[in-house]
Design a protein around this motif. Sequence first.
Motif, PDB file in Angstrom:
ATOM      1  N   TYR A   2      62.556  36.895  52.645  1.00 38.86           N
ATOM      2  CA  TYR A   2      63.509  37.018  51.654  1.00 38.86           C
ATOM      3  C   TYR A   2      63.166  35.870  50.510  1.00 38.86           C
ATOM      4  CZ  TYR A   2      67.513  37.103  49.164  1.00 38.86           C
ATOM      5  OH  TYR A   2      68.612  37.197  48.196  1.00 38.86           O
ATOM      6  N   GLN A   3      62.802  34.740  51.171  1.00 36.56           N
ATOM      7  CA  GLN A   3      62.475  33.599  50.185  1.00 36.56           C
ATOM      8  C   GLN A   3      61.316  33.721  49.279  1.00 36.56           C
ATOM      9  OE1 GLN A   3      62.213  30.151  53.102  1.00 36.56           O
ATOM     10  NE2 GLN A   3      64.494  29.800  52.897  1.00 36.56           N
ATOM     11  N   GLN A   4      60.031  34.545  49.889  1.00 43.64           N
ATOM     12  CA  GLN A   4      59.136  34.380  49.032  1.00 43.64           C
ATOM     13  C   GLN A   4      59.149  35.650  48.145  1.00 43.64           C
ATOM     14  OE1 GLN A   4      56.400  35.435  52.635  1.00 43.64           O
ATOM     15  NE2 GLN A   4      55.725  33.504  52.620  1.00 43.64           N
ATOM     16  N   LEU A   5      59.929  36.905  48.378  1.00 44.36           N
ATOM     17  CA  LEU A   5      60.090  37.713  47.513  1.00 44.36           C
ATOM     18  C   LEU A   5      61.191  37.413  46.509  1.00 44.36           C
ATOM     19  CD1 LEU A   5      60.373  40.755  49.879  1.00 44.36           C
ATOM     20  CD2 LEU A   5      58.622  40.299  48.365  1.00 44.36           C
ATOM     21  N   ASN A   6      62.126  36.690  46.791  1.00 44.13           N
ATOM     22  CA  ASN A   6      63.054  36.191  45.630  1.00 44.13           C
ATOM     23  C   ASN A   6      62.438  35.183  44.750  1.00 44.13           C
ATOM     24  OD1 ASN A   6      65.679  36.362  44.657  1.00 44.13           O
ATOM     25  ND2 ASN A   6      66.074  34.288  45.382  1.00 44.13           N
ATOM     26  N   TYR A   7      61.335  34.277  45.214  1.00 54.71           N
ATOM     27  CA  TYR A   7      60.801  33.456  44.640  1.00 54.71           C
ATOM     28  C   TYR A   7      59.978  34.127  43.436  1.00 54.71           C
ATOM     29  CZ  TYR A   7      57.563  29.692  42.923  1.00 54.71           C
ATOM     30  OH  TYR A   7      57.216  28.845  42.339  1.00 54.71           O
ATOM     31  N   ALA A   8      59.209  35.328  43.875  1.00 53.86           N
ATOM     32  CA  ALA A   8      58.353  36.009  42.954  1.00 53.86           C
ATOM     33  C   ALA A   8      59.364  36.594  42.101  1.00 53.86           C
ATOM     34  CB  ALA A   8      57.728  37.123  43.755  1.00 53.86           C
ATOM     35  N   ARG A   9      60.443  37.445  42.398  1.00 54.04           N
ATOM     36  CA  ARG A   9      61.530  37.889  41.523  1.00 54.04           C
ATOM     37  C   ARG A   9      61.898  36.702  40.290  1.00 54.04           C
ATOM     38  NH1 ARG A   9      67.581  39.065  42.724  1.00 54.04           N
ATOM     39  NH2 ARG A   9      68.122  39.892  40.530  1.00 54.04           N
ATOM     40  N   GLN A  10      62.068  35.382  40.633  1.00 53.15           N
ATOM     41  CA  GLN A  10      62.762  34.571  39.475  1.00 53.15           C
ATOM     42  C   GLN A  10      61.618  33.875  39.020  1.00 53.15           C
ATOM     43  OE1 GLN A  10      65.192  32.176  42.224  1.00 53.15           O
ATOM     44  NE2 GLN A  10      66.888  33.592  42.470  1.00 53.15           N
ATOM     45  N   ASN A  11      60.459  33.780  39.417  1.00 47.60           N
ATOM     46  CA  ASN A  11      59.309  32.916  38.901  1.00 47.60           C
ATOM     47  C   ASN A  11      58.253  33.790  38.182  1.00 47.60           C
ATOM     48  OD1 ASN A  11      60.574  30.463  39.228  1.00 47.60           O
ATOM     49  ND2 ASN A  11      60.452  31.029  41.337  1.00 47.60           N
ATOM     50  N   ASP A  12      58.013  34.785  38.692  1.00 50.76           N
ATOM     51  CA  ASP A  12      57.031  35.588  37.993  1.00 50.76           C
ATOM     52  C   ASP A  12      57.413  36.856  37.301  1.00 50.76           C
ATOM     53  OD1 ASP A  12      54.664  37.330  37.521  1.00 50.76           O
ATOM     54  OD2 ASP A  12      54.076  37.504  39.758  1.00 50.76           O
ATOM     55  N   PRO A  13      57.370  36.505  35.819  1.00 54.87           N
ATOM     56  CA  PRO A  13      57.839  37.662  34.830  1.00 54.87           C
ATOM     57  C   PRO A  13      57.062  39.048  34.932  1.00 54.87           C
ATOM     58  CG  PRO A  13      56.632  36.040  33.722  1.00 54.87           C
ATOM     59  CD  PRO A  13      56.783  35.545  35.267  1.00 54.87           C
ATOM     60  N   LYS A  14      56.010  39.004  35.829  1.00 53.97           N
ATOM     61  CA  LYS A  14      55.294  40.249  35.813  1.00 53.97           C
ATOM     62  C   LYS A  14      55.834  40.790  37.275  1.00 53.97           C
ATOM     63  CE  LYS A  14      51.223  38.703  33.370  1.00 53.97           C
ATOM     64  NZ  LYS A  14      49.934  38.572  33.655  1.00 53.97           N
TER      65      LYS A  14
END
Length: 78
Positions: free
Chosen positions: A19-31
């Motif tokens: 969850y943390q990894q996916l949420n980090y990607a969601r919040q920090n990777d505009p792509k």
Amino acid sequence: MFTDASIDMKYEETFKLVYQQLNYARQNDPKYTRFDLKRFLESLYDNHGNNWLGRSEVQEAVQSATIAAAELLLSQWE
């Protein structure tokens, strides 16, 4: 053999990490988009249904936790 408590602990650890990894990607990777998360989830579903090699209880817990974390994030995203 693994105990139910150790399997539950592995599930919880995996759920939190994924969850943390996916949420980090969601919040920090505009792509990174909802579509990417949906594709990832679909691949997890496919893999979950392909149990031809057999899985240990721990592997099953890891896979179930990964799916649950991705589903939660997707539901929060929508």
